[in-house]
Design a protein around this motif. Structure first.
Motif, PDB file in Angstrom:
ATOM      1  N   VAL A 186       0.696  -0.742   0.170  1.00  0.00           N
ATOM      2  CA  VAL A 186       0.123  -0.327   0.098  1.00  0.00           C
ATOM      3  C   VAL A 186       0.730   0.800  -0.120  1.00  0.00           C
ATOM      4  N   ALA A 187       0.386   2.403  -0.126  1.00  0.00           N
ATOM      5  CA  ALA A 187       1.029   3.251  -0.387  1.00  0.00           C
ATOM      6  C   ALA A 187       1.349   4.333   1.128  1.00  0.00           C
ATOM      7  N   ASP A 238       1.000   6.234   3.083  1.00  0.00           N
ATOM      8  CA  ASP A 238       0.191   7.065   3.941  1.00  0.00           C
ATOM      9  C   ASP A 238      -1.091   6.086   3.976  1.00  0.00           C
ATOM     10  N   SER A 239      -1.016   5.017   3.087  1.00  0.00           N
ATOM     11  CA  SER A 239      -2.365   4.411   4.159  1.00  0.00           C
ATOM     12  C   SER A 239      -3.035   4.176   5.536  1.00  0.00           C
ATOM     13  N   ALA A 246      -3.965   1.446   6.536  1.00  0.00           N
ATOM     14  CA  ALA A 246      -3.986   0.267   7.028  1.00  0.00           C
ATOM     15  C   ALA A 246      -2.142   0.021   7.328  1.00  0.00           C
ATOM     16  N   LEU A 268      -6.736  -3.517   6.343  1.00  0.00           N
ATOM     17  CA  LEU A 268      -6.896  -3.572   4.842  1.00  0.00           C
ATOM     18  C   LEU A 268      -8.754  -3.762   5.131  1.00  0.00           C
ATOM     19  N   LEU A 323     -12.642   0.180  -2.961  1.00  0.00           N
ATOM     20  CA  LEU A 323     -11.329   0.275  -2.540  1.00  0.00           C
ATOM     21  C   LEU A 323     -11.066  -0.672  -3.354  1.00  0.00           C
ATOM     22  N   TYR A 365      -7.714  -2.548  -6.325  1.00  0.00           N
ATOM     23  CA  TYR A 365      -6.489  -2.244  -6.058  1.00  0.00           C
ATOM     24  C   TYR A 365      -5.986  -2.807  -8.123  1.00  0.00           C
ATOM     25  N   LEU A 374      -0.527   3.331  -7.778  1.00  0.00           N
ATOM     26  CA  LEU A 374      -0.976   2.960  -6.310  1.00  0.00           C
ATOM     27  C   LEU A 374       0.115   4.018  -5.728  1.00  0.00           C
ATOM     28  N   GLY A 427      -1.922   7.403  -4.834  1.00  0.00           N
ATOM     29  CA  GLY A 427      -3.141   7.240  -4.670  1.00  0.00           C
ATOM     30  C   GLY A 427      -4.256   7.164  -5.144  1.00  0.00           C
ATOM     31  N   ASP A 475      -5.510   1.337  -4.140  1.00  0.00           N
ATOM     32  CA  ASP A 475      -5.345   1.348  -3.191  1.00  0.00           C
ATOM     33  C   ASP A 475      -4.454   0.081  -2.191  1.00  0.00           C
ATOM     34  N   PHE A 476      -4.143  -0.505  -3.434  1.00  0.00           N
ATOM     35  CA  PHE A 476      -3.473  -1.650  -2.582  1.00  0.00           C
ATOM     36  C   PHE A 476      -3.041  -2.535  -3.819  1.00  0.00           C
TER      37      PHE A 476
END
Length: 321
Positions: free
Chosen positions: A129-130, A132-133, A135, A141, A152, A154, A192, A195, A198-199
């Motif tokens: 993930v980024a 700043d996520s 998760a 997540l 969300l 991917y 990713l 942003g 999301d993942f």
């Protein structure tokens, strides 16, 4: 000269040109076709191995990228090439195992049209993930996905790739719904990090430098055991997904009918390369776990993987015309 004497001379080992040609192999450059674009994991591994084989063989080993159709274009090209040992393939789980069930029509059959040489390496996928996520782990997540059904997203390196199917497996096992955004190759990583998605499950070599540089955060690896290159990253199984195993792998193959002597030499030389301490260290640093199997072991492995991924594809509902 009598007919009998002529027959004896023609059958002499000194005149057995095919056998001599096989013993001399390779007498000229060997081409290794990579079924994906330059810079990806398949390409990275092929170039590492190609450099070593060139040293051992005393001939140039030329890497040729023939990408497209989930790896099918390059793989078919090799399957249709002359089985003389001068055109080999480095390919991954996608074109060799997954696509047999994913595509409704296939231009080749892995076990019929290709000769296994050696399994080079296993490469775990890693869930990233980024930075700043919110998760910090897989449970976070999943909680986000449950709170925002279908919102969300991917990324993957294409429909039916192990990158895609790893996320589909997580959705099924967690009972959540997320949105798949397929990309061509590893371009998804840019979105990713910015942003836009999301993942993503990505092969470790394609993201290891971004993880080390803090541009991505790793949540889990997709194999049953932790990766040697990322020992601090827990497995999916450790985080509540029993039996989760969706790793990538990479091997060398040739066209069906390639001389047995060529297969055996290429396999032995590639396996020896995988066992060299400096190469093993380089592969592990890149995120790959080197193997170096015999042709028979690789064939047995292919049979098992084709069957295993058929079940995963069926459960995912993925299909390509």
């Amino acid at each position: 000269m009598t007919a009998t004497r002529r027959a004896l001379l023609l059958s002499s080992p000194l005149l057995a040109k095919p056998a001599l040609a096989q013993r001399r192999w390779p007498e000229r450059p060997v081409r290794i076709v990579v079924s994906f674009t330059a810079g990806g994991t398949t390409d990275i591994i092929a170039r590492i191995v190609g450099n070593l084989l060139s040293e051992r063989w005393g001939q140039p080993v030329v890497i040729e990228n023939r990408a497209g159709a989930g790896g099918n274009i390059g793989t078919e090209y090799v399957a249709r090439s002359a089985p003389d040992g001068y055109t080999l393939l480095v390919a991954s789980v996608g074109p060799l195992a997954v696509n047999q069930s994913l595509y409704r029509t296939m231009p080749y059959d892995t076990r019929r049209d290709l000769a296994p040489v050696t399994l080079l390496a296993n490469v775990p996928n890693i869930l990233v993930v980024a930075p700043d996520s919110p998760a910090r782990g897989v449970a976070d997540l999943v909680a986000l996905a449950k709170a925002r059904p279908g919102q969300l997203s991917y990324g993957s390196t294409g429909v039916g790739t192990s990158s895609h199917l790893s996320s589909a497996m997580m959705d099924q096992m967690a009972g959540v719904q997320t949105t798949h955004v397929p990309y061509r190759g590893a371009v998804a990583l840019n979105d990713l990090m910015s942003g836009r998605i999301d993942f993503m499950f990505a092969t470790i070599p394609s993201v290891i430098e971004q993880i080390r540089g803090g541009k991505l955060r790793a949540l889990a690896v997709s194999t049953l055991k932790r990766s040697r290159s990322s020992p601090d990253v827990p497995t999916m199984e450790e985080q509540g997904f029993p039996g989760f195993d969706a790793s990538s792998w990479f091997g060398i193959l040739g066209p069906a009918g390639i001389p047995r002597e060529v297969v055996d030499r290429a396999s032995a030389d590639a396996a020896a390369a995988m066992r060299r301490p400096d190469i093993e260290r380089q592969m592990v640093e890149q995120g790959a776990d080197p193997v170096g199997s015999t042709p028979a072991e690789f064939g047995t492995f292919l049979d098992a993987e084709i069957a295993r991924w058929a079940g995963i594809v069926r459960l995912s509902g993925a299909s390509v015309n």
